[in-house]
Design an enzyme around this catalytic site. Sequence first.
Site, mmCIF file in Angstrom:
data_model
loop_
_atom_site.group_PDB
_atom_site.id
_atom_site.type_symbol
_atom_site.label_atom_id
_atom_site.label_comp_id
_atom_site.label_asym_id
_atom_site.label_seq_id
_atom_site.Cartn_x
_atom_site.Cartn_y
_atom_site.Cartn_z
ATOM 1 N N SER A 187 36.131 47.333 29.523
ATOM 2 C CA SER A 187 36.530 45.951 29.798
ATOM 3 C C SER A 187 35.802 44.993 28.872
ATOM 4 O O SER A 187 34.657 45.229 28.493
ATOM 5 C CB SER A 187 36.193 45.612 31.260
ATOM 6 O OG SER A 187 36.320 44.231 31.499
ATOM 7 N N TYR A 247 30.054 45.323 38.379
ATOM 8 C CA TYR A 247 31.271 46.008 37.895
ATOM 9 C C TYR A 247 31.199 46.134 36.372
ATOM 10 O O TYR A 247 31.369 47.222 35.828
ATOM 11 C CB TYR A 247 32.524 45.229 38.306
ATOM 12 C CG TYR A 247 33.714 45.581 37.452
ATOM 13 C CD1 TYR A 247 34.097 44.761 36.386
ATOM 14 C CD2 TYR A 247 34.417 46.754 37.667
ATOM 15 C CE1 TYR A 247 35.155 45.111 35.573
ATOM 16 C CE2 TYR A 247 35.485 47.104 36.854
ATOM 17 C CZ TYR A 247 35.842 46.273 35.807
ATOM 18 O OH TYR A 247 36.894 46.632 34.990
ATOM 19 N N LYS A 293 30.815 49.535 33.517
ATOM 20 C CA LYS A 293 31.629 49.802 32.323
ATOM 21 C C LYS A 293 30.735 49.951 31.096
ATOM 22 O O LYS A 293 30.904 50.857 30.280
ATOM 23 C CB LYS A 293 32.634 48.662 32.106
ATOM 24 C CG LYS A 293 33.729 48.587 33.171
ATOM 25 C CD LYS A 293 34.552 49.855 33.214
ATOM 26 C CE LYS A 293 35.668 49.775 34.232
ATOM 27 N NZ LYS A 293 36.455 51.021 34.308
HETATM 28 C C1 WQD Z 1 40.980 34.365 35.037
HETATM 29 C C2 WQD Z 1 40.735 32.870 35.028
HETATM 30 C C3 WQD Z 1 39.286 32.084 36.755
HETATM 31 C C4 WQD Z 1 41.855 32.834 40.160
HETATM 32 C C5 WQD Z 1 38.427 39.715 35.758
HETATM 33 C C6 WQD Z 1 37.354 40.743 35.536
HETATM 34 C C7 WQD Z 1 37.703 41.578 34.335
HETATM 35 C C8 WQD Z 1 39.068 42.166 34.535
HETATM 36 C C9 WQD Z 1 40.112 41.075 34.758
HETATM 37 C C10 WQD Z 1 38.921 44.363 35.476
HETATM 38 C C11 WQD Z 1 39.288 32.526 35.319
HETATM 39 C C12 WQD Z 1 40.679 31.490 36.902
HETATM 40 C C13 WQD Z 1 41.358 32.771 38.885
HETATM 41 C C14 WQD Z 1 42.172 31.632 40.848
HETATM 42 C C15 WQD Z 1 41.499 30.387 38.928
HETATM 43 N N1 WQD Z 1 39.081 43.048 35.627
HETATM 44 N N2 WQD Z 1 41.201 31.568 38.283
HETATM 45 N N3 WQD Z 1 41.995 30.448 40.202
HETATM 46 O O1 WQD Z 1 37.696 36.748 35.804
HETATM 47 O O2 WQD Z 1 38.802 36.696 33.501
HETATM 48 O O3 WQD Z 1 38.473 38.877 34.641
HETATM 49 O O4 WQD Z 1 39.680 40.346 35.915
HETATM 50 O O5 WQD Z 1 38.745 45.012 34.490
HETATM 51 O O6 WQD Z 1 36.739 42.597 34.204
HETATM 52 O O7 WQD Z 1 36.152 40.068 35.260
HETATM 53 O O8 WQD Z 1 40.161 37.296 35.509
HETATM 54 O O9 WQD Z 1 42.179 36.593 36.718
HETATM 55 O O10 WQD Z 1 39.961 36.612 37.955
HETATM 56 O O11 WQD Z 1 40.400 34.872 36.237
HETATM 57 O O12 WQD Z 1 41.338 29.292 38.354
HETATM 58 O O13 WQD Z 1 42.624 31.623 42.036
HETATM 59 O O14 WQD Z 1 41.504 32.278 36.086
HETATM 60 O O15 WQD Z 1 38.299 31.087 37.004
HETATM 61 O O16 WQD Z 1 38.921 31.428 34.511
HETATM 62 P P1 WQD Z 1 38.693 37.298 34.854
HETATM 63 P P2 WQD Z 1 40.701 36.378 36.689
#
Ligand code: WQD
Length: 336
Positions: free
Chosen positions: A124, A149, A153
């Site tokens: 990741s 997490y 990785k």
């Molecule tokens: C993306 C953006 C949130 C939800 C994570 C893991 C990564 C991978 C993918 C596994 C961020 C914003 C989110 C919401 C929001 N997982 N957001 N409102 O955090 O980049 O990555 O998932 O491998 O390892 O860290 O993805 O989709 O959670 O968030 O504003 O209700 O959307 O703050 O900026 P992230 P995400």
Amino acid sequence: MNVLVTGGAGFIGSHTVVALHEAGFNPIIIDDFSNSQRSVLDGLEQIIGKRITCYEENCCDPKALAAIFDTEKIGGVIHFAAHKAVGESMEQPLKYYRNNLDSILSLLETMVPAGVKNLIFSSSCTVYGNPEQLPVTENTPVQAAMSVYGNTKRIGEEIFRDLVSTGHPMKIISLRYFNPIGAHPSALIGELPSGVPNNLVPFVTQTAAGIRKELTVYGTDYDTSDGSCIRDYIHVMDLADAHVAAIRRLLDLPMPIHYDVLNVGTGNGNSVLEIIKTFEKVSGQPLPYVLGKRRPGDIPSIYADVTKSTEKLNWKATRSLEESLADAWRWQQRIL
Ligand code: WQD
């Protein structure tokens, strides 16, 4: 050639099973269904036209793994099976270290004596932490990740690197995913978050479907184009295709021993507010959202430099953000 897909009933795993089949490989699934549903096997059967062999086992169980390697002639392994909820990993670190690292060690302790040399690891972009320079290349310093997490990785990658550097005849590629979104265009398989989605796009589609009242944008005071966080959102089928390309690369490599890491993203960054705007365009309906506070642990911006993966895998993401969000919405409407 038989390819064992651990966690093959999961979101990325199931889509990779389809891509492997379409590329002429024979995918075999091992999944304990702790974070996936058996109905995924029905969707796969409808897409592929035959039942995929699935062993309902835990990858941390060496006996179960040994039995599968004794029964099936495995040519390569793609290792997806892991706990992956960032927030949960901070509440239950030992559960994450035990499961995510035990499964790697059990798999390797089975593969090495069985002489199975080809392995693709689901890593990741989170291993980059909060990068100082963008886009991130594979030479961007790996940092102690922002979550347990992410550390599982990072440590997983180190285990593979050490195994190869100490001379074990293995060929391993760690694929560093960015943000997988979307669903198979048939809408027969897709993302099945359990409970309230942590990730942005499933929360968007559930809000649009009326399952959630509104989306909260976690922070609009970041140092980005519009103040919201930027990520590299890649269609899950592009990600699946990258796994096929990586297996093919391992099979083509002349040398008996190899380790590499590759970024798998689109190379483009989009903000949360851009995701909302694009979703409203493709769905044809407004998305209810409010501007909220930052989410702890989020980084302002990350997206991939895909030069190396394009060159080494002869692969590039081809599906647009619009297509990814349209496929995610079509899937959500089907499972309403
Ligand atoms: C993306 C953006 C949130 C939800 C994570 C893991 C990564 C991978 C993918 C596994 C961020 C914003 C989110 C919401 C929001 N997982 N957001 N409102 O955090 O980049 O990555 O998932 O491998 O390892 O860290 O993805 O989709 O959670 O968030 O504003 O209700 O959307 O703050 O900026 P992230 P995400």
